[in-house]
Design an enzyme around this catalytic site. Structure first.
Site, PDB file in Angstrom:
ATOM      1  N   LYS A   1       4.478 -69.486  68.562  1.00 30.81           N
ATOM      2  CA  LYS A   1       3.203 -68.793  68.803  1.00 30.81           C
ATOM      3  C   LYS A   1       2.481 -68.465  67.496  1.00 30.81           C
ATOM      4  O   LYS A   1       1.299 -68.728  67.353  1.00 30.81           O
ATOM      5  CB  LYS A   1       3.409 -67.451  69.521  1.00 30.81           C
TER       6      LYS A   1
ATOM      7  N   ARG B   1       2.711 -58.966  76.943  1.00 31.75           N
ATOM      8  CA  ARG B   1       4.119 -59.300  77.161  1.00 31.75           C
ATOM      9  C   ARG B   1       4.636 -58.722  78.464  1.00 31.75           C
ATOM     10  O   ARG B   1       5.815 -58.909  78.786  1.00 31.75           O
ATOM     11  CB  ARG B   1       4.959 -58.740  76.006  1.00 31.75           C
TER      12      ARG B   1
ATOM     13  N   ARG C   1      14.757 -69.120  60.715  1.00 30.98           N
ATOM     14  CA  ARG C   1      13.432 -68.581  60.392  1.00 30.98           C
ATOM     15  C   ARG C   1      13.461 -67.559  59.262  1.00 30.98           C
ATOM     16  O   ARG C   1      14.269 -66.656  59.235  1.00 30.98           O
ATOM     17  CB  ARG C   1      12.811 -67.936  61.637  1.00 30.98           C
TER      18      ARG C   1
ATOM     19  N   ARG D   1      13.665 -61.813  58.860  1.00 25.81           N
ATOM     20  CA  ARG D   1      13.169 -60.646  59.578  1.00 25.81           C
ATOM     21  C   ARG D   1      14.343 -59.817  60.058  1.00 25.81           C
ATOM     22  O   ARG D   1      15.343 -60.375  60.492  1.00 25.81           O
ATOM     23  CB  ARG D   1      12.350 -61.113  60.793  1.00 25.81           C
TER      24      ARG D   1
ATOM     25  N   ARG E   1      16.168 -60.351  73.143  1.00 16.74           N
ATOM     26  CA  ARG E   1      14.744 -60.708  73.143  1.00 16.74           C
ATOM     27  C   ARG E   1      14.447 -61.815  74.157  1.00 16.74           C
ATOM     28  O   ARG E   1      13.432 -61.798  74.827  1.00 16.74           O
ATOM     29  CB  ARG E   1      14.317 -61.114  71.724  1.00 16.74           C
TER      30      ARG E   1
HETATM   31  P1  ADP Z   1       8.715 -62.927  68.446  1.00 18.10           P
HETATM   32  O1  ADP Z   1       7.660 -63.687  69.204  1.00 18.10           O
HETATM   33  O2  ADP Z   1       9.550 -63.779  67.572  1.00 18.10           O
HETATM   34  O3  ADP Z   1       9.554 -62.049  69.357  1.00 18.10           O
HETATM   35  P2  ADP Z   1       6.790 -60.942  67.500  1.00 18.10           P
HETATM   36  O4  ADP Z   1       6.406 -60.743  66.094  1.00 18.10           O
HETATM   37  O5  ADP Z   1       5.728 -61.405  68.451  1.00 18.10           O
HETATM   38  O6  ADP Z   1       8.011 -61.945  67.442  1.00 18.10           O
HETATM   39  O7  ADP Z   1       7.389 -59.575  68.098  1.00 18.10           O
HETATM   40  C1  ADP Z   1       8.419 -58.868  67.444  1.00 18.10           C
HETATM   41  C2  ADP Z   1       8.800 -57.624  68.247  1.00 18.10           C
HETATM   42  O8  ADP Z   1       7.662 -56.734  68.332  1.00 18.10           O
HETATM   43  C3  ADP Z   1       9.194 -57.838  69.708  1.00 18.10           C
HETATM   44  O9  ADP Z   1      10.564 -58.195  69.842  1.00 18.10           O
HETATM   45  C4  ADP Z   1       8.874 -56.464  70.326  1.00 18.10           C
HETATM   46  O10 ADP Z   1       9.881 -55.520  70.023  1.00 18.10           O
HETATM   47  C5  ADP Z   1       7.624 -56.050  69.588  1.00 18.10           C
HETATM   48  N1  ADP Z   1       6.374 -56.439  70.289  1.00 18.10           N
HETATM   49  C6  ADP Z   1       5.419 -57.303  69.838  1.00 18.10           C
HETATM   50  N2  ADP Z   1       4.416 -57.418  70.714  1.00 18.10           N
HETATM   51  C7  ADP Z   1       4.735 -56.611  71.767  1.00 18.10           C
HETATM   52  C8  ADP Z   1       4.115 -56.302  73.014  1.00 18.10           C
HETATM   53  N3  ADP Z   1       2.948 -56.870  73.360  1.00 18.10           N
HETATM   54  N4  ADP Z   1       4.735 -55.431  73.838  1.00 18.10           N
HETATM   55  C9  ADP Z   1       5.892 -54.857  73.511  1.00 18.10           C
HETATM   56  N5  ADP Z   1       6.550 -55.107  72.361  1.00 18.10           N
HETATM   57  C10 ADP Z   1       5.981 -55.963  71.493  1.00 18.10           C
END
Ligand code: ADP
Length: 207
Positions: A13, A88, A122, A152, A163
């Site tokens: 993404k 999400r 990653r 990360r 996740r």
């Molecule tokens: P990835 O797609 O690899 O999980 P992101 O950077 O999109 O990485 O998200 C990292 C973390 O941030 C998620 O595991 C969650 O804890 C939190 N997060 C991000 N966006 C949301 C969202 N829209 N709702 C709830 N938690 C979120």
């Protein structure tokens, strides 16, 4: 033009969001980057957010929706928006649709095996958030901003399953929510970065 990218962790993404934002001159909003930024700046909710993301859980809807709305209020931009990592949950999708019209929803589909492998490899720049693959990149300096490249803190074997399960339980219903709308398109995320990008650009170009 407003776009949503939905996909499991490490589905690509963020990489596609950067490419599309540049190509179509969109404002790229990554809620993950937003959260990491709040944690770095040690602001309100920092500790709470760090604990949540390091455990692999989702940030509660009310909090992430408030964070997004506060951000949107500060943005003075006429550009279209590319949402990366939001919504999400179905509740987030409903809230988002009250604020903006969505033109495209791209579900980037990858297998659990791919997610595990990509997360293992990653690395990200702690300055600009650019993603690197440890098997293809040597050194720890970002080519784009000169920042330090690191793993990360939530990219661990322990959190990857949490996740992925959260994706299946909470985010996959968002795919179903958009599935029958004309904005929805499924993309094969197992392909190379360029091929994934081509699939998306062809769909946008064909309308
Ligand atoms: P990835 O797609 O690899 O999980 P992101 O950077 O999109 O990485 O998200 C990292 C973390 O941030 C998620 O595991 C969650 O804890 C939190 N997060 C991000 N966006 C949301 C969202 N829209 N709702 C709830 N938690 C979120």
């Amino acid at each position: 033009m407003n776009i949503i990218l939905i996909g499991a962790p490490a589905s690509g993404k963020g990489t596609q969001a950067n490419l599309l934002a540049q190509k179509f001159d969109l404002l790229h909003i990554s809620t993950g980057d937003m959260i990491r930024d709040i944690i770095r700046k040690d602001g309100q909710y920092s500790n709470e957010l760090k604990n949540i993301i390091d455990s692999g859980e989702l940030v509660p809807d009310n909090l992430i929706i408030d964070i997004l709305k506060m951000y949107l209020n500060t943005v003075d931009s006429k550009k279209g928006i590319l949402f990366d990592g939001f919504p999400r949950t179905v509740r987030q999708a409903e809230e988002l649709e009250k604020i903006v019209d969505i033109d495209y929803v791209f579900e980037i589909e990858v297998s659990l095996e791919t997610v595990i492998k990509r997360i293992e490899q990653r690395l990200i720049c702690s300055g600009c958030g650019m993603s690197y693959n440890s098997s293809k990149h040597s050194g720890d300096i970002c080519e784009s901003c000169g920042g330090k490249i690191k793993k990360r803190t939530d990219d661990t074997q322990e959190t990857v399953t949490v996740r992925y399960n959260n994706y299946c339980q909470s985010t996959y219903p968002v795919v179903k929510y958009f599935h029958d709308k004309s904005s929805y398109h499924q993309i094969d995320g197992e392909k190379s970065t360029d091929e994934v990008n081509d699939q998306i650009c062809k769909i946008i170009g064909s309308k």
